[in-house]
Design an enzyme around this catalytic site. Sequence first.
Site, PDB file in Angstrom:
ATOM      1  N   SER A 179       0.859  -1.185   0.000  1.00 11.10           N
ATOM      2  CA  SER A 179       0.000   0.000   0.000  1.00 11.10           C
ATOM      3  C   SER A 179       0.897   1.237   0.000  1.00 11.10           C
ATOM      4  O   SER A 179       1.729   1.381  -0.886  1.00 11.10           O
ATOM      5  CB  SER A 179      -0.961  -0.027   1.197  1.00 11.10           C
ATOM      6  OG  SER A 179      -1.839   1.081   1.152  1.00 11.10           O
ATOM      7  N   THR A 180       0.767   2.099   1.014  1.00 11.85           N
ATOM      8  CA  THR A 180       1.529   3.348   1.043  1.00 11.85           C
ATOM      9  C   THR A 180       3.034   3.083   0.962  1.00 11.85           C
ATOM     10  O   THR A 180       3.581   2.326   1.749  1.00 11.85           O
ATOM     11  CB  THR A 180       1.223   4.128   2.336  1.00 11.85           C
ATOM     12  OG1 THR A 180      -0.186   4.175   2.530  1.00 11.85           O
ATOM     13  CG2 THR A 180       1.789   5.530   2.267  1.00 11.85           C
TER      14      THR A 180
ATOM     15  N   HIS B 109      -2.571  -1.026  -3.426  1.00 11.32           N
ATOM     16  CA  HIS B 109      -3.733  -0.162  -3.229  1.00 11.32           C
ATOM     17  C   HIS B 109      -3.600   1.077  -4.116  1.00 11.32           C
ATOM     18  O   HIS B 109      -2.716   1.901  -3.907  1.00 11.32           O
ATOM     19  CB  HIS B 109      -3.853   0.264  -1.774  1.00 11.32           C
ATOM     20  CG  HIS B 109      -4.140  -0.863  -0.835  1.00 11.32           C
ATOM     21  ND1 HIS B 109      -3.925  -0.786   0.528  1.00 11.32           N
ATOM     22  CD2 HIS B 109      -4.620  -2.114  -1.056  1.00 11.32           C
ATOM     23  CE1 HIS B 109      -4.274  -1.921   1.100  1.00 11.32           C
ATOM     24  NE2 HIS B 109      -4.688  -2.748   0.158  1.00 11.32           N
TER      25      HIS B 109
ATOM     26  N   MET C  13      -0.070   1.172   4.981  1.00  8.41           N
ATOM     27  CA  MET C  13      -0.830   1.448   6.200  1.00  8.41           C
ATOM     28  C   MET C  13      -1.960   0.429   6.340  1.00  8.41           C
ATOM     29  O   MET C  13      -2.420  -0.166   5.366  1.00  8.41           O
ATOM     30  CB  MET C  13      -1.398   2.868   6.162  1.00  8.41           C
ATOM     31  CG  MET C  13      -2.429   3.132   5.084  1.00  8.41           C
ATOM     32  SD  MET C  13      -3.003   4.844   5.146  1.00  8.41           S
ATOM     33  CE  MET C  13      -4.128   4.874   3.727  1.00  8.41           C
TER      34      MET C  13
ATOM     35  N   ASP D 222      -4.420  -4.799   5.788  1.00  8.66           N
ATOM     36  CA  ASP D 222      -4.752  -5.646   4.642  1.00  8.66           C
ATOM     37  C   ASP D 222      -3.583  -6.559   4.288  1.00  8.66           C
ATOM     38  O   ASP D 222      -2.447  -6.102   4.159  1.00  8.66           O
ATOM     39  CB  ASP D 222      -5.129  -4.770   3.438  1.00  8.66           C
ATOM     40  CG  ASP D 222      -5.621  -5.591   2.252  1.00  8.66           C
ATOM     41  OD1 ASP D 222      -6.186  -6.684   2.478  1.00  8.66           O
ATOM     42  OD2 ASP D 222      -5.454  -5.133   1.105  1.00  8.66           O
TER      43      ASP D 222
END
Length: 347
Positions: free
Chosen positions: A161-162, A187, A280, A283
């Site tokens: 993600s991030t 993401h 973050m 998930d």
Amino acid sequence: MAIKVLVVDDSALIRNLLGEIINSEADLQLVGAAPDAFVAKQMVKQFQPDVITLDIEMPKVDGLRFLEVLMSARPTPVLMISTLTEAGADATIRSLELGAIDFIPKPKLGVAQGIEEYRSVILEKIRTAARSRVKTQRTKVKATSHLSYSSTEKIIAIGASTGGTEAIKSVMEAMPPNAPATVITQHMPPGYTSTFAKRLNNCSKMKVVEARGGERLLPGNAYLAPGDRHMRIVRSGADYRLELHDSERVSGHRPSVDFMFQSLVKSAGSNVVAALLTGMGKDGAQGLLALKQSGAFTLCQNEESCVVYGMPRAAVQLGAADKVLPLEAIPEAMIQQLEKVKAGSRL
């Protein structure tokens, strides 16, 4: 102490809307709102913000140039405000390469309403950015040795993600051209994943594409989940194939890493080598644990090399990782595991 936020945007409407959202929260403080890079430069010196929201498209000096200078002079967590166009998506991916933490798509129509709908996303990303590690230089990963066999038996799975776009890029640059079929969930909203897939393809020895659904997984190929669609890997006779789904969000996301990992538990189990990278939230943590329990080899990126140590932390706390490694060590660990277990040469 409140998180100091500087808004940089040539649109007075966007400046006002973002300012209202920021000032509505007790833990955030709007320290300034700059209409261009020249004013922003002075405000950075004056207020020393903890987080900057930065419009990509600005007059005089565009956001990318300002970001590049900022990262050299005073590295600061930056959230890009991006337009959902092909040019905007390309510039956004470039901003992440330059060190931006994340981005927020600017609504095309009904800006005021659109920003309000994104309120929770904006606030979450500002708070995450304030806790993140700014990476002014991308991690250099040594290219892995050539894999001694090719097979459709094995699958590599990566979730992030991030901070994940650059982490995934570092991993893919290092992978050999005959690596097992690789499935990736990052993401990212619709409209950006196709651009990201092209960037990965340009730097990787493997062929990288945005998944369309129905593909047979083949070694030397990598498949990126498209924005806003889950990606599932299913068994079809002796083959693995991809399916795309529009079902409900899983672990708060679509595409979801947990959705992809859980599908691999059912279809591939011990034939999987999986890595959960920077990001973050949580998930992918439960899915990685299920993969480990099914006999897969599981890896997590360590805290020191993550932009945001959220998803890997959640997985490590569950005991889901066989190994916790710095980003630069992950590709070699994958290949070593694949050499260790070997496989048939069925294609």
